[in-house]
Design a protein around this motif. Structure first.
Motif, PDB file in Angstrom:
ATOM      1  N   VAL A  33       0.779  -1.304  -0.099  1.00 29.43           N
ATOM      2  CA  VAL A  33      -0.055  -0.203   0.175  1.00 29.43           C
ATOM      3  C   VAL A  33       0.875   1.339   0.059  1.00 29.43           C
ATOM      4  CG1 VAL A  33      -1.781   1.380   1.331  1.00 29.43           C
ATOM      5  CG2 VAL A  33      -1.737  -1.479   1.304  1.00 29.43           C
ATOM      6  N   GLY A  34       0.783   2.017  -0.944  1.00 25.70           N
ATOM      7  CA  GLY A  34       1.576   3.166  -1.202  1.00 25.70           C
ATOM      8  C   GLY A  34       1.457   4.264  -0.200  1.00 25.70           C
ATOM      9  N   ALA A  35       2.492   4.928   0.061  1.00 27.46           N
ATOM     10  CA  ALA A  35       2.315   6.145   0.914  1.00 27.46           C
ATOM     11  C   ALA A  35       1.440   7.163   0.405  1.00 27.46           C
ATOM     12  CB  ALA A  35       3.766   6.813   1.282  1.00 27.46           C
ATOM     13  N   MET A  36       0.483   7.884   1.118  1.00 26.55           N
ATOM     14  CA  MET A  36      -0.455   8.852   0.689  1.00 26.55           C
ATOM     15  C   MET A  36      -0.205   9.933   1.702  1.00 26.55           C
ATOM     16  SD  MET A  36      -3.815   6.840  -0.671  1.00 26.55           S
ATOM     17  CE  MET A  36      -3.839   5.313   0.093  1.00 26.55           C
ATOM     18  N   ALA A  75       7.554   3.983   5.953  1.00 25.15           N
ATOM     19  CA  ALA A  75       7.405   5.441   6.037  1.00 25.15           C
ATOM     20  C   ALA A  75       7.755   6.023   4.647  1.00 25.15           C
ATOM     21  CB  ALA A  75       7.588   6.166   7.276  1.00 25.15           C
ATOM     22  N   ASN A  76       7.168   7.080   4.315  1.00 27.56           N
ATOM     23  CA  ASN A  76       7.524   7.929   3.289  1.00 27.56           C
ATOM     24  C   ASN A  76       8.685   8.989   3.393  1.00 27.56           C
ATOM     25  OD1 ASN A  76       5.736  10.122   1.024  1.00 27.56           O
ATOM     26  ND2 ASN A  76       7.441   8.520   0.366  1.00 27.56           N
ATOM     27  N   LEU A  77       9.704   9.099   2.521  1.00 28.55           N
ATOM     28  CA  LEU A  77      10.767  10.164   2.627  1.00 28.55           C
ATOM     29  C   LEU A  77      10.387  10.981   1.227  1.00 28.55           C
ATOM     30  CD1 LEU A  77      13.104  11.736   3.672  1.00 28.55           C
ATOM     31  CD2 LEU A  77      14.519  10.042   2.453  1.00 28.55           C
ATOM     32  N   ALA A  92       8.176   0.837 -10.035  1.00 26.01           N
ATOM     33  CA  ALA A  92       8.035   1.600 -11.239  1.00 26.01           C
ATOM     34  C   ALA A  92       6.735   2.168 -10.920  1.00 26.01           C
ATOM     35  CB  ALA A  92       8.240   0.997 -12.489  1.00 26.01           C
ATOM     36  N   GLU A  93       6.524   3.525 -11.075  1.00 32.25           N
ATOM     37  CA  GLU A  93       5.244   4.042 -10.935  1.00 32.25           C
ATOM     38  C   GLU A  93       4.392   4.628 -12.333  1.00 32.25           C
ATOM     39  OE1 GLU A  93       3.247   6.264  -7.542  1.00 32.25           O
ATOM     40  OE2 GLU A  93       4.454   7.662  -8.548  1.00 32.25           O
ATOM     41  N   ALA A  94       3.887   4.022 -12.746  1.00 30.88           N
ATOM     42  CA  ALA A  94       2.959   4.421 -13.799  1.00 30.88           C
ATOM     43  C   ALA A  94       1.827   5.201 -13.518  1.00 30.88           C
ATOM     44  CB  ALA A  94       2.235   3.053 -14.704  1.00 30.88           C
ATOM     45  N   ASP A  95       0.727   5.482 -14.444  1.00 33.65           N
ATOM     46  CA  ASP A  95      -0.196   6.681 -14.302  1.00 33.65           C
ATOM     47  C   ASP A  95      -0.970   6.297 -12.996  1.00 33.65           C
ATOM     48  OD1 ASP A  95      -1.802   8.713 -15.020  1.00 33.65           O
ATOM     49  OD2 ASP A  95      -3.043   7.392 -16.345  1.00 33.65           O
ATOM     50  N   SER A  96      -0.660   7.281 -12.064  1.00 35.94           N
ATOM     51  CA  SER A  96      -1.119   7.017 -10.855  1.00 35.94           C
ATOM     52  C   SER A  96      -1.863   8.176 -10.164  1.00 35.94           C
ATOM     53  CB  SER A  96       0.141   6.724  -9.945  1.00 35.94           C
ATOM     54  OG  SER A  96       0.627   7.963  -9.607  1.00 35.94           O
ATOM     55  N   GLY A  97      -2.242   8.155  -8.776  1.00 36.01           N
ATOM     56  CA  GLY A  97      -2.773   9.378  -8.231  1.00 36.01           C
ATOM     57  C   GLY A  97      -1.755  10.029  -7.865  1.00 36.01           C
ATOM     58  N   MET A 103       1.792  -2.320  -6.044  1.00 34.79           N
ATOM     59  CA  MET A 103       1.802  -1.097  -4.964  1.00 34.79           C
ATOM     60  C   MET A 103       0.365  -0.416  -5.288  1.00 34.79           C
ATOM     61  SD  MET A 103       3.963   1.986  -4.006  1.00 34.79           S
ATOM     62  CE  MET A 103       5.146   1.443  -2.834  1.00 34.79           C
ATOM     63  N   ALA A 104      -0.469  -0.239  -4.397  1.00 37.23           N
ATOM     64  CA  ALA A 104      -1.702   0.442  -4.922  1.00 37.23           C
ATOM     65  C   ALA A 104      -1.867   1.654  -3.860  1.00 37.23           C
ATOM     66  CB  ALA A 104      -3.068  -0.450  -4.754  1.00 37.23           C
ATOM     67  N   GLY A 105      -2.210   2.431  -4.591  1.00 38.06           N
ATOM     68  CA  GLY A 105      -2.496   3.892  -3.833  1.00 38.06           C
ATOM     69  C   GLY A 105      -4.153   4.292  -3.903  1.00 38.06           C
ATOM     70  N   GLY A 120      -2.242   2.247 -11.410  1.00 34.82           N
ATOM     71  CA  GLY A 120      -3.438   1.776 -12.241  1.00 34.82           C
ATOM     72  C   GLY A 120      -3.772   0.289 -11.541  1.00 34.82           C
ATOM     73  N   ILE A 121      -3.259   0.078 -10.466  1.00 34.06           N
ATOM     74  CA  ILE A 121      -3.458  -1.457  -9.971  1.00 34.06           C
ATOM     75  C   ILE A 121      -4.888  -1.033  -8.874  1.00 34.06           C
ATOM     76  CG2 ILE A 121      -2.766  -3.060  -7.937  1.00 34.06           C
ATOM     77  CD1 ILE A 121      -0.774  -3.136 -10.457  1.00 34.06           C
ATOM     78  N   ALA A 122      -5.897  -1.934  -9.593  1.00 33.31           N
ATOM     79  CA  ALA A 122      -7.400  -1.681  -9.287  1.00 33.31           C
ATOM     80  C   ALA A 122      -8.155  -2.905  -9.265  1.00 33.31           C
ATOM     81  CB  ALA A 122      -7.736  -0.643 -10.220  1.00 33.31           C
TER      82      ALA A 122
HETATM   83  C1  LIG Z   1      -4.157  10.457  -2.183  1.00 40.99           C
HETATM   84  C2  LIG Z   1      -2.867   9.781  -2.788  1.00 40.99           C
HETATM   85  C3  LIG Z   1      -1.779  10.506  -1.961  1.00 40.99           C
HETATM   86  C4  LIG Z   1      -0.487  10.206  -2.287  1.00 40.99           C
HETATM   87  N1  LIG Z   1       0.382  10.752  -1.834  1.00 40.99           N
HETATM   88  C5  LIG Z   1       1.820  10.353  -1.887  1.00 40.99           C
HETATM   89  C6  LIG Z   1       2.770  10.512  -1.062  1.00 40.99           C
HETATM   90  O1  LIG Z   1       2.653  11.479  -0.049  1.00 40.99           O
HETATM   91  N2  LIG Z   1       4.138  10.020  -1.333  1.00 40.99           N
HETATM   92  C7  LIG Z   1       4.320   9.022  -2.335  1.00 40.99           C
HETATM   93  O2  LIG Z   1       5.439   8.606  -2.280  1.00 40.99           O
HETATM   94  N3  LIG Z   1       3.173   8.713  -3.018  1.00 40.99           N
HETATM   95  C8  LIG Z   1       1.984   9.264  -2.837  1.00 40.99           C
HETATM   96  N4  LIG Z   1       1.079   9.007  -3.465  1.00 40.99           N
HETATM   97  C9  LIG Z   1       1.157   7.879  -4.539  1.00 40.99           C
HETATM   98  C10 LIG Z   1       0.970   6.389  -4.167  1.00 40.99           C
HETATM   99  O3  LIG Z   1       1.913   6.181  -2.944  1.00 40.99           O
HETATM  100  C11 LIG Z   1       1.002   5.617  -5.036  1.00 40.99           C
HETATM  101  O4  LIG Z   1       2.367   5.277  -5.598  1.00 40.99           O
HETATM  102  C12 LIG Z   1      -0.055   5.543  -6.249  1.00 40.99           C
HETATM  103  O5  LIG Z   1      -1.383   5.892  -5.696  1.00 40.99           O
HETATM  104  C13 LIG Z   1       0.130   4.253  -7.050  1.00 40.99           C
HETATM  105  O6  LIG Z   1      -1.012   4.479  -8.000  1.00 40.99           O
HETATM  106  P1  LIG Z   1      -2.598   4.485  -8.224  1.00 40.99           P
HETATM  107  O7  LIG Z   1      -2.880   5.635  -7.487  1.00 40.99           O
HETATM  108  O8  LIG Z   1      -2.797   3.971  -9.547  1.00 40.99           O
HETATM  109  O9  LIG Z   1      -2.984   3.372  -7.209  1.00 40.99           O
HETATM  110  C14 LIG Z   1      -0.261   9.338  -3.464  1.00 40.99           C
HETATM  111  C15 LIG Z   1      -1.363   8.696  -4.041  1.00 40.99           C
HETATM  112  C16 LIG Z   1      -2.652   9.044  -3.832  1.00 40.99           C
HETATM  113  C17 LIG Z   1      -3.849   8.475  -4.336  1.00 40.99           C
END
Ligand SMILES: Cc1cc2nc3c(=O)[nH]c(=O)nc-3n(C[C@H](O)[C@H](O)[C@H](O)COP(=O)(O)O)c2cc1C
Length: 549
Positions: free
Chosen positions: A100-103, A153-155, A264-269, A327-329, A308-310
């Motif tokens: 689960v990615g850092a948000m 944790a996120n840096l 590797a982070e493709a099209d993401s939030g 990894m999903a966010g 895009g992991i969904a």
């Molecule tokens: C609400 C939100 C906040 C995010 N904040 C961070 C962040 O602070 N640091 C980070 O490394 N990635 C952040 N991301 C990216 C996620 O950790 C993750 O890499 C990404 O969401 C994966 O793609 P997905 O959105 O298609 O699942 C964030 C994503 C979202 C949706």
């Protein structure tokens, strides 16, 4: 049920444990979902039948015994815990290769990290945007409650505030946070190298032991390369000169990759280069292989995929392409454990795949960096774009035409620019006083700070569900959210309140296993009925039951 390829040779023989049943679509659907069992397609009296388990004799020409039936296709058991790189799971003590990615702003909350750790996933606490004290409290809490269960944790790279980046890295060292997701970096910084190098030593067998592991998250090949190489000698030398690392730590750090793992982070939030996963992952894997050939690392970085992991299909595709982990966010921001408001969960549950847009980011506003956000139900993307356009066009706020200024003050700030500057000042006096000095001296910087303050508050209004600011909510979100909603439509997971981290992860992983088994059969010439690999979302209880069968 038919063979696609009439010339397909018989693969061997199969002895039933229980009588096979005619391979009707219904029987196949059930057998494919029995992922803990091998599945064999056999011929009996000229009819194709499906059986589970039994004894397969693959490759032999002659029938071993009369009770053996001709085997036409076979797939092994494939359980969620088999997906991804086994060594990766073992290294971190994970049950599933699912992260689960850092948000930011603790959207990946203490609760979400805990639930994930207890369920066998790895989650990164959303430290970005938080004051150090809050990060420290979260870490204390997690370390106190999770014992040896892994979490990270996120840096996040802070080009405008390198001291914050350094202080965060030092906090992680001090608190012995061993897994750090490094994101938004464009270059290697001393903070990163310090974190990686500190404490590195040789174990009694002479092998290099590095306590701190960086999970780099990148969307560009050239940045990936920097993380896959050892830390730059110049930064190591500077750290030695300033007494922050020893000569031995520097020498050993120079022999290992800066990142132990790389996503590797493709099209993401959030921050994204909108890269397509299907081309990004293989390219980055190839770079890893090339760098590893040169360095012959004892433990080369593994490459996972985010963005895009969904759905079960996206998880199956990632692993089919060789991702060590997924990894999903976005979809987890829509879960009940997320540190955000119920109204945001509801908005996310209603999003379609096209309901996202790119908008200027608060942290790297002046650099023109953008983040992907939800556009349905909020005017944030348009308003943020307007602020960036004005920042580019004018040297100071007062140059903006009066009509435009009054719109900003009426609709965006809801007070005068001067009042907004005063509250922005107060915020930065605590967070980063140098910004206040610069803002006092330089009108363009002052304008940038006020605009950035609006963008930052827009996230906070969403996180706290401030009712009269819904139109301004900044909700980071990628197309994954809409894809998930499509998949969940008509099921209990359609409702925002039913979405929790483990149920989502469990369904996606289970569904991916079913799909992978379908693919294996198709590749053996078996024509499956469309939809044979679809699963309906299940509760955790149902999933456990299904997996226990
Ligand atoms: C609400 C939100 C906040 C995010 N904040 C961070 C962040 O602070 N640091 C980070 O490394 N990635 C952040 N991301 C990216 C996620 O950790 C993750 O890499 C990404 O969401 C994966 O793609 P997905 O959105 O298609 O699942 C964030 C994503 C979202 C949706």
């Amino acid at each position: 049920m038919s063979f696609n390829n009439p010339t397909l040779p018989r693969m061997g023989w199969w002895k039933p444990q229980e009588d096979p049943t005619p391979a009707s679509p219904h029987a196949m659907h059930g057998a494919l979902q029995a992922v803990g069992h091998s599945l064999s397609l056999v011929e009996r009296d000229g009819e194709l039948c499906v059986g589970l388990d039994g004894t397969a004799s693959i490759g032999s020409d002659a029938r071993p015994l009369p009770e053996y039936l001709p085997l036409r296709a076979h797939v092994s058991p494939l359980r969620p815990e088999n997906l991804g790189c086994p060594a990766f799971r073992a290294t971190y003590g994970l049950r599933y290769a699912y992260l689960v990615g850092a948000m930011a702003n603790a959207i990946t909350s203490v609760e979400m990290v805990s639930v994930a750790a207890r369920g066998g996933l790895l989650a990164f606490f959303g430290a970005a945007g938080l004051p150090l004290g809050e990060i420290e409290n979260a870490i204390r809490h997690l370390q106190g409650s999770l014992g040896n269960l892994p979490f990270g944790a996120n840096l996040i790279h802070s080009p405008g505030d390198p001291d914050l980046e350094r202080a965060t890295a030092e906090l992680y060292l001090q608190r012995e946070v061993r897994l750090v997701c490094a994101s938004a970096f464009l270059r290697v910084t001393p903070a990163l190298v310090l974190y990686r190098a500190k404490g590195i030593h040789r174990d009694p067998h002479g092998a290099i032991h590095c306590p701190n592991r960086i999970f780099a998250k990148v969307s560009r090949v050239e940045v990936a390369r920097k993380f896959l190489e050892p830390p730059p000698g110049k930064i190591l030398a500077d750290l030695v000169a300033s007494g922050l690392v020893t000569a031995e730590e520097a020498e050993l750090a120079g022999q290992i990759p800066l990142a132990q793992e790389l996503t590797a982070e493709a099209d993401s939030g959030g921050h994204t280069d909108n890269r397509p996963a299907i081309s990004l992952l293989p390219t980055i894997v190839a770079v890893r292989d090339e760098v590893d050939r040169r360095h012959a690392y004892r433990c080369p970085p593994r490459i996972g995929l985010a963005g895009g992991i969904a759905t079960p299909a996206s998880v199956a595709a990632a692993f089919a392409m060789g991702a060590a982990f997924v990894m999903a966010g976005s979809i987890h921001q829509g879960c009940v454990e997320a540190g955000t408001a119920p109204v945001v969960l509801q908005m996310l549950a209603e999003a379609g795949q096209a309901d996202t847009a790119m908008a200027p980011s608060a942290d790297m506003f002046e650099m023109g960096v953008k983040v992907q956000v939800l556009k349905r139900g909020t005017l944030f993307p348009q308003r943020a774009a307007k602020l960036y356009e004005l920042y580019r066009a004018y040297e100071r706020y007062e140059q903006i035409p009066a009509a435009q200024r009054s719109i900003l003050e009426r609709d965006f700030f809801r007070r005068s620019f001067d009042e907004e500057w005063q509250s922005t000042r107060t915020f930065f006096l605590v967070r980063d006083p140098r910004q206040v000095e610069l803002g006092d001296q330089n009108p363009r910087h002052r304008m940038a700070l006020v605009f950035r303050s609006y963008l930052g508050q827009a996230s906070s209004w969403a996180k706290h569900g401030v009712t009269d600011r819904q139109i301004d909510y900044q909700i980071w979100c990628g197309p994954a959210m809409g894809a998930f909603n499509e998949w969940a439509r008509g099921s209990f997971l359609e409702k925002a309140e039913n979405r929790d981290t483990m149920t989502l992860a469990g369904n996606l992983l289970f569904g991916a296993c079913v799909l992978a088994r379908c693919t294996a059969l198709t590749q053996q010439g078996i024509q499956l009925k469309e939809g044979s690999g679809n699963i309906s979302p299940m509760s955790l209880l149902e999933l456990d039951k299904r997996l226990g069968q």
